[in-house]
Design a protein around this motif. Structure first.
Motif, PDB file in Angstrom:
ATOM      1  N   LYS A  19      -9.451 -44.305  14.032  1.00 24.29           N
ATOM      2  CA  LYS A  19      -9.303 -43.358  15.146  1.00 24.29           C
ATOM      3  C   LYS A  19      -8.627 -42.065  14.687  1.00 24.29           C
ATOM      4  CE  LYS A  19      -8.870 -46.869  18.799  1.00 24.29           C
ATOM      5  NZ  LYS A  19      -7.924 -47.575  19.685  1.00 24.29           N
ATOM      6  N   ASP A  20      -7.547 -42.228  13.924  1.00 24.44           N
ATOM      7  CA  ASP A  20      -6.798 -41.046  13.488  1.00 24.44           C
ATOM      8  C   ASP A  20      -7.608 -40.188  12.526  1.00 24.44           C
ATOM      9  OD1 ASP A  20      -4.717 -41.824  15.072  1.00 24.44           O
ATOM     10  OD2 ASP A  20      -3.462 -42.600  13.458  1.00 24.44           O
ATOM     11  N   LEU A  21      -8.356 -40.834  11.620  1.00 25.86           N
ATOM     12  CA  LEU A  21      -9.176 -40.074  10.685  1.00 25.86           C
ATOM     13  C   LEU A  21     -10.279 -39.328  11.429  1.00 25.86           C
ATOM     14  CD1 LEU A  21      -9.931 -39.285   7.792  1.00 25.86           C
ATOM     15  CD2 LEU A  21     -11.443 -41.291   7.734  1.00 25.86           C
ATOM     16  N   ALA A  22     -10.943 -40.011  12.350  1.00 25.54           N
ATOM     17  CA  ALA A  22     -12.028 -39.376  13.113  1.00 25.54           C
ATOM     18  C   ALA A  22     -11.516 -38.158  13.870  1.00 25.54           C
ATOM     19  CB  ALA A  22     -12.638 -40.385  14.080  1.00 25.54           C
ATOM     20  N   LYS A  23     -10.334 -38.292  14.461  1.00 20.26           N
ATOM     21  CA  LYS A  23      -9.748 -37.183  15.207  1.00 20.26           C
ATOM     22  C   LYS A  23      -9.427 -36.018  14.274  1.00 20.26           C
ATOM     23  CE  LYS A  23      -5.948 -36.128  18.404  1.00 20.26           C
ATOM     24  NZ  LYS A  23      -4.739 -36.676  19.093  1.00 20.26           N
ATOM     25  N   GLU A  24      -8.909 -36.331  13.079  1.00 22.61           N
ATOM     26  CA  GLU A  24      -8.503 -35.295  12.125  1.00 22.61           C
ATOM     27  C   GLU A  24      -9.690 -34.514  11.577  1.00 22.61           C
ATOM     28  OE1 GLU A  24      -5.760 -34.817   8.070  1.00 22.61           O
ATOM     29  OE2 GLU A  24      -6.140 -36.802   8.906  1.00 22.61           O
ATOM     30  N   ILE A  25     -10.806 -35.207  11.329  1.00 23.51           N
ATOM     31  CA  ILE A  25     -11.940 -34.539  10.690  1.00 23.51           C
ATOM     32  C   ILE A  25     -13.068 -34.202  11.675  1.00 23.51           C
ATOM     33  CG2 ILE A  25     -11.397 -35.619   8.489  1.00 23.51           C
ATOM     34  CD1 ILE A  25     -13.675 -37.582   8.902  1.00 23.51           C
ATOM     35  N   GLY A  26     -12.859 -34.523  12.954  1.00 20.25           N
ATOM     36  CA  GLY A  26     -13.841 -34.160  13.970  1.00 20.25           C
ATOM     37  C   GLY A  26     -15.072 -35.047  13.997  1.00 20.25           C
ATOM     38  N   TYR A  27     -14.914 -36.302  13.591  1.00 22.01           N
ATOM     39  CA  TYR A  27     -16.023 -37.250  13.602  1.00 22.01           C
ATOM     40  C   TYR A  27     -16.005 -38.085  14.885  1.00 22.01           C
ATOM     41  CZ  TYR A  27     -17.686 -36.753   8.748  1.00 22.01           C
ATOM     42  OH  TYR A  27     -18.238 -36.294   7.582  1.00 22.01           O
ATOM     43  N   ILE A  28     -17.121 -38.734  15.169  1.00 19.27           N
ATOM     44  CA  ILE A  28     -17.197 -39.696  16.272  1.00 19.27           C
ATOM     45  C   ILE A  28     -16.612 -41.012  15.783  1.00 19.27           C
ATOM     46  CG2 ILE A  28     -18.781 -41.013  17.745  1.00 19.27           C
ATOM     47  CD1 ILE A  28     -20.759 -38.648  17.418  1.00 19.27           C
ATOM     48  N   ARG A  73      -7.788 -40.322  22.190  1.00 21.19           N
ATOM     49  CA  ARG A  73      -8.589 -41.371  21.571  1.00 21.19           C
ATOM     50  C   ARG A  73      -9.566 -41.950  22.600  1.00 21.19           C
ATOM     51  NH1 ARG A  73      -3.999 -44.848  18.254  1.00 21.19           N
ATOM     52  NH2 ARG A  73      -3.688 -43.375  16.534  1.00 21.19           N
ATOM     53  N   PRO A  74     -10.647 -42.585  22.142  1.00 24.73           N
ATOM     54  CA  PRO A  74     -11.616 -43.134  23.092  1.00 24.73           C
ATOM     55  C   PRO A  74     -11.143 -44.444  23.719  1.00 24.73           C
ATOM     56  CG  PRO A  74     -12.340 -43.527  20.845  1.00 24.73           C
ATOM     57  CD  PRO A  74     -11.110 -42.687  20.745  1.00 24.73           C
ATOM     58  N   ASP A  75     -11.403 -44.609  25.002  1.00 26.53           N
ATOM     59  CA  ASP A  75     -11.175 -45.859  25.702  1.00 26.53           C
ATOM     60  C   ASP A  75     -12.500 -46.596  25.846  1.00 26.53           C
ATOM     61  OD1 ASP A  75      -8.467 -45.467  26.027  1.00 26.53           O
ATOM     62  OD2 ASP A  75      -8.620 -44.693  28.072  1.00 26.53           O
ATOM     63  N   THR A  76     -12.436 -47.912  25.935  1.00 25.43           N
ATOM     64  CA  THR A  76     -13.630 -48.737  26.052  1.00 25.43           C
ATOM     65  C   THR A  76     -13.953 -48.996  27.525  1.00 25.43           C
ATOM     66  OG1 THR A  76     -12.914 -49.844  24.018  1.00 25.43           O
ATOM     67  CG2 THR A  76     -14.708 -50.874  25.264  1.00 25.43           C
ATOM     68  N   PHE A  77     -15.219 -48.829  27.864  1.00 22.01           N
ATOM     69  CA  PHE A  77     -15.675 -49.066  29.229  1.00 22.01           C
ATOM     70  C   PHE A  77     -16.720 -50.179  29.243  1.00 22.01           C
ATOM     71  CE2 PHE A  77     -13.535 -45.146  29.746  1.00 22.01           C
ATOM     72  CZ  PHE A  77     -13.290 -44.962  31.095  1.00 22.01           C
ATOM     73  N   LEU A  78     -16.546 -51.111  30.152  1.00 21.85           N
ATOM     74  CA  LEU A  78     -17.493 -52.210  30.354  1.00 21.85           C
ATOM     75  C   LEU A  78     -18.122 -52.035  31.726  1.00 21.85           C
ATOM     76  CD1 LEU A  78     -18.811 -54.965  29.713  1.00 21.85           C
ATOM     77  CD2 LEU A  78     -16.718 -56.057  30.603  1.00 21.85           C
ATOM     78  N   GLY A  87     -26.921 -40.210  13.165  1.00 23.81           N
ATOM     79  CA  GLY A  87     -26.786 -38.821  12.746  1.00 23.81           C
ATOM     80  C   GLY A  87     -25.631 -38.543  11.807  1.00 23.81           C
ATOM     81  N   LYS A  88     -24.991 -39.585  11.291  1.00 23.60           N
ATOM     82  CA  LYS A  88     -23.813 -39.472  10.415  1.00 23.60           C
ATOM     83  C   LYS A  88     -22.655 -38.789  11.164  1.00 23.60           C
ATOM     84  CE  LYS A  88     -26.338 -39.658   6.047  1.00 23.60           C
ATOM     85  NZ  LYS A  88     -25.844 -41.010   5.702  1.00 23.60           N
ATOM     86  N   GLY A  89     -21.621 -38.380  10.435  1.00 25.26           N
ATOM     87  CA  GLY A  89     -20.456 -37.804  11.091  1.00 25.26           C
ATOM     88  C   GLY A  89     -19.771 -38.820  11.987  1.00 25.26           C
ATOM     89  N   ILE A  90     -19.670 -40.061  11.479  1.00 20.35           N
ATOM     90  CA  ILE A  90     -19.138 -41.156  12.288  1.00 20.35           C
ATOM     91  C   ILE A  90     -18.176 -42.003  11.467  1.00 20.35           C
ATOM     92  CG2 ILE A  90     -20.983 -42.813  11.726  1.00 20.35           C
ATOM     93  CD1 ILE A  90     -20.930 -43.576  14.752  1.00 20.35           C
ATOM     94  N   VAL A  91     -17.133 -42.510  12.141  1.00 16.84           N
ATOM     95  CA  VAL A  91     -16.209 -43.478  11.548  1.00 16.84           C
ATOM     96  C   VAL A  91     -16.326 -44.742  12.386  1.00 16.84           C
ATOM     97  CG1 VAL A  91     -13.836 -44.013  10.873  1.00 16.84           C
ATOM     98  CG2 VAL A  91     -14.606 -41.627  10.919  1.00 16.84           C
ATOM     99  N   MET A  92     -16.671 -45.838  11.744  1.00 20.55           N
ATOM    100  CA  MET A  92     -16.854 -47.090  12.475  1.00 20.55           C
ATOM    101  C   MET A  92     -16.071 -48.191  11.782  1.00 20.55           C
ATOM    102  SD  MET A  92     -20.504 -48.786  13.735  1.00 20.55           S
ATOM    103  CE  MET A  92     -21.011 -47.283  14.582  1.00 20.55           C
ATOM    104  N   ASP A  93     -15.366 -49.000  12.569  1.00 18.92           N
ATOM    105  CA  ASP A  93     -14.629 -50.108  11.958  1.00 18.92           C
ATOM    106  C   ASP A  93     -15.025 -51.432  12.578  1.00 18.92           C
ATOM    107  OD1 ASP A  93     -12.048 -51.238  13.701  1.00 18.92           O
ATOM    108  OD2 ASP A  93     -12.667 -49.238  14.305  1.00 18.92           O
ATOM    109  N   GLY A  94     -14.892 -52.497  11.786  1.00 23.54           N
ATOM    110  CA  GLY A  94     -15.260 -53.821  12.263  1.00 23.54           C
ATOM    111  C   GLY A  94     -15.158 -54.847  11.154  1.00 23.54           C
TER     112      GLY A  94
END
Length: 229
Positions: A21-30, A81-86, A127-134
């Motif tokens: 989350k912090d990296l995505a925010k710093e570099i402007g990624y999703i 930061r993004p919140d999760t919606f169900l 489209g790239k420009g994404i940080v994903m964790d799992g």
């Protein structure tokens, strides 16, 4: 800087989401928290009584209802930061409960659940420009990601972090119960038949047991710059 895909995998409660989350925010990624997606399916299953008394899952019923599960992320302007919606409901706090934590690994091991969510994750990152964790981002979701990180820490350190996180949110927490849950999830995640947790051959490993959040962030940003420049 070229746009890249950043895949961060690792064990539960080792700080992957905070780093990502912090990296995505710093570099402007999703940023996409895939663990939150599996937790959301778990919350849905709990709310719709899709677990039997012995803890087993009513798989056929869940499989039929997967089409009714819509998971999305919306930016929280307060936290940045993004919140999760169900299904349109903010479930960011609900999916972090111990009840969800103790049921999520069996849900995440179901092939039809993984197939549905992996397809959604791949569409998100096309489209790239994404940080994903799992657990399987660098091995299954984005095997061609330009930067792959595998995060680990001792079970005791991870349990303490989880305990502190829950207490900070005003939620009930017992350290021994959390440690047991962490160890059980490690085993299930590493031994499931579909997309088991494992380090990709080209992933960079980070043991952050003794690192501060600031130190982790600096390390991760340096890895990003090496690849993206």
């Amino acid at each position: 800087m070229k746009k890249i895909t950043i895949a961060i995998d690792g064990f539960s409660s080792c700080g992957k989401s905070t780093m990502a989350k912090d990296l995505a925010k710093e570099i402007g990624y999703i940023y996409v928290d895939t663990g939150a997606m599996y937790r959301s399916v778990t919350l849905y299953a709990l709310r719709h009584n899709l677990f039997n008394a012995d803890g087993s899952i009513r798989e056929e019923e869940l499989k039929t209802q997967m089409k009714n599960i819509d998971i999305s992320f919306q930016l929280n302007k307060t936290t940045g930061r993004p919140d999760t919606f169900l299904n349109g409901e903010n479930v960011e706090k609900d999916i972090r409960s111990m009840e969800v934590s103790s049921h999520v690994s069996p849900i995440a091991a179901l092939p039809f659940v993984r197939t549905a969510l992996v397809a959604q994750q791949q569409r998100m990152g096309a489209g790239k420009g994404i940080v994903m964790d799992g657990r399987d981002i660098g091995t299954v979701v984005f095997p061609d990601a330009e930067l792959k990180i595998f995060v680990t820490a001792s079970a005791e350190v991870r349990a303490q972090r989880r305990y502190d996180e829950l207490k900070a949110k005003g939620m009930e927490a017992n350290f021994n119960d959390i440690l047991k849950n962490v160890e059980e999830r490690d085993y299930i995640d590493s031994h499931r038949a579909t997309s088991p947790l494992r380090k990709a051959p080209d992933a960079i490993e980070l043991d952050n047991s003794n690192l501060t959040i600031a130190q982790q962030q600096q390390w991760l940003y340096e890895q990003y710059r090496k690849v993206a420049e």
